[in-house]
Enzyme design. Structure first.
Site, PDB file in Angstrom:
ATOM      1  N   CYS A 109      -1.016  19.269 -15.629  1.00  0.00           N
ATOM      2  CA  CYS A 109       0.125  18.813 -16.421  1.00  0.00           C
ATOM      3  C   CYS A 109       0.204  17.311 -16.480  1.00  0.00           C
ATOM      4  CB  CYS A 109       1.564  19.646 -15.919  1.00  0.00           C
ATOM      5  SG  CYS A 109       2.683  19.339 -17.348  1.00  0.00           S
ATOM      6  N   HIS A 145       0.453  25.302 -15.348  1.00  0.00           N
ATOM      7  CA  HIS A 145       0.782  25.035 -13.812  1.00  0.00           C
ATOM      8  C   HIS A 145       0.139  26.154 -13.305  1.00  0.00           C
ATOM      9  CE1 HIS A 145       3.576  21.462 -13.759  1.00  0.00           C
ATOM     10  NE2 HIS A 145       3.686  21.803 -14.747  1.00  0.00           N
ATOM     11  N   GLU A 176      -0.383  26.615  -9.858  1.00  0.00           N
ATOM     12  CA  GLU A 176       0.012  26.725  -8.810  1.00  0.00           C
ATOM     13  C   GLU A 176       1.159  27.939  -8.806  1.00  0.00           C
ATOM     14  OE1 GLU A 176       2.710  23.556 -10.614  1.00  0.00           O
ATOM     15  OE2 GLU A 176       0.612  24.008 -10.685  1.00  0.00           O
TER      16      GLU A 176
END
Length: 239
Positions: free
Chosen positions: A109, A211, A213
């Protein structure tokens, strides 16, 4: 016991003027590194950049709800921005040092945006006003929910992602990366927002606008598995 590659993770900071300033980083950044086979380390801001780079095998530049100073990519600010110069200058020094060492780098990001700037690119300062018929890239929903699709448009040197492949990813940003000769564009969203970039040469140097994660999309696991595999190889070569 095999040596686990050490991954340096950059934190955010809540208020540099407060007497009890805190470094903050979401747990899922560390969790996904651990689950992919790495050993996560938090990197507090400071001048010991070279010492950090000596100690780690991969660099993870995290996201954050703030803006990069447009002066760093040769633009004038078109509105008032929330900037964190201490964090940005620290992360910029880490990226430049890691690039010089061919150390694996993953920018997420805001981290992808700074990586692009360090490679020589520029940014779209405000997607809604600068990109016609743009999608909602900063929706009012959790990042654990997919927001839009991306399509793989470039051939990566490190990810096994065939051209034309489509993934549904999350989205939490209002700025984006402009196309540049400084890097390869790997993926775009339907409104032509750049969603992934890769350095054209050197080691593993990847930026993703979403994102991973949160592990919403299949490609998210691939991103971290590839990053950790490269960090492991870097570790073995270094030692």
């Amino acid at each position: 016991m095999p040596h686990l590659p050490r991954i340096g993770i950059t934190p955010d900071i809540n208020d540099t003027a407060a007497p009890e300033t805190e470094y903050v980083v979401r747990r899922n950044y560390a969790d996904v590194v651990s689950q992919a086979g790495g050993l996560p380390f938090l990197l507090p801001y400071g001048e010991q950049v070279e010492d950090y780079l000596d100690a780690i095998d991969g660099l993870l530049i995290t996201g954050g709800m703030f803006d990069i100073d447009p002066a760093l990519y040769h633009q004038d600010a078109r509105k008032k921005y929330v900037m964190k110069p201490a964090r940005t200058s620290f992360e910029q020094a880490l990226i430049e040092g890691a690039l010089s060492r061919s150390m694996p780098i993953l920018g997420i990001c805001n981290g992808m945006q700074l990586l692009a700037v360090c490679l020589g690119g520029e940014l779209v300062q405000d997607i809604p006003t600068e990109i016609e018929d743009s999608l909602e890239h900063k929706p009012d929903q959790p990042a654990s929910i997919a927001q839009h699709r991306i399509q793989i448009t470039g051939l990566s040197r490190h990810l096994r992602t065939p051209k034309g492949e489509v993934h549904e990813v999350n989205s939490v940003h209002r700025q984006s990366v402009l196309p540049s000769e400084a890097y390869e564009i790997l993926a775009i969203s339907p409104d032509n927002v750049v969603e992934a970039i890769e350095a054209k040469s050197g080691g593993f140097t990847l930026g993703v606008q979403w994102h991973p994660e949160y592990r919403v999309a299949k490609i998210d696991t691939m991103v971290f598995d590839s990053f950790l595999a490269e960090a492991k190889q870097y570790s073995q070569t270094k030692r």
